[in-house]
Write an enzyme that holds these catalytic residues in place. Sequence first.
Site, PDB file in Angstrom:
ATOM      1  CB  CYS A 104      30.252  23.050 -31.110  1.00 14.93           C
ATOM      2  SG  CYS A 104      29.505  22.161 -29.728  1.00 14.93           S
ATOM      3  CB  CYS A 107      31.412  21.277 -25.894  1.00 17.63           C
ATOM      4  SG  CYS A 107      30.445  20.046 -26.787  1.00 17.63           S
ATOM      5  CB  SER A 108      35.036  21.946 -28.883  1.00 14.67           C
ATOM      6  OG  SER A 108      35.239  20.731 -28.183  1.00 14.67           O
ATOM      7  CB  CYS A 109      30.436  19.083 -31.744  1.00 22.24           C
ATOM      8  SG  CYS A 109      29.873  18.404 -30.170  1.00 22.24           S
TER       9      CYS A 109
HETATM   10 FE    FE Z   1      30.444  20.223 -28.897  1.00 17.47          FE
END
Ligand code: FE
Length: 199
Positions: A104, A107-109
């Site tokens: 991602c 961010c951190s999906c």
């Molecule tokens: Fe994300």
Amino acid sequence: MSNELTVNDHIPIELRTEALEDLLVERGLVDRTVMDNFIKTYAQDVGPLNGAKVVAKAWTDPEFKERLLANGTTTVAELGFKGPQGEHIVVVENSDDLHNVIVCTLCSCYPWPLLGLPPSWYKDPVYRSRVVKEPRAVLAEMGLDLPDSQQVKVWDSSSEVRFFVLPQRPAGTEGMSEEDLVPLITRESMIGVALVAAP
Ligand code: FE
């Protein structure tokens, strides 16, 4: 705006998160107990074992695999895996010609219902920026050397789509049952930074 970002960058992420949580609690938008339980569930109870079950079933049940590749979200829900960050799951299949890896960049999906919470390296800005630009080099540094003949595709997860890698079934596992295959399948193989090793 750029000044604000620079200032915030010097405040540790833990403090910024706490401040945000305090504000949300204060305004009555979230309940701290609900939040704690939610985090505990995804940190301790929901983990990569769910994803491993999906992969093992796909390896042993061609019709399930076909449905999985056509519609990830509804197909993993057949096994009971659904919930936040799992609303739009797209499964990408590795083959001799193609290796898929997930990131991602924003961010951190991550597909929580299948893999739990992401590992810290997945959230690292270095991984997020470099894997897009030089995936082969990043994968090699993580211990995965891919042949030049294999194309590498990087998939950028977002709030719209959570990608999930269906790794290749290793040679030497032909006679194994779905149940026996599950423990072979690692979190890293379902992100695409490792292969599933033969037993
Ligand atoms: Fe994300």
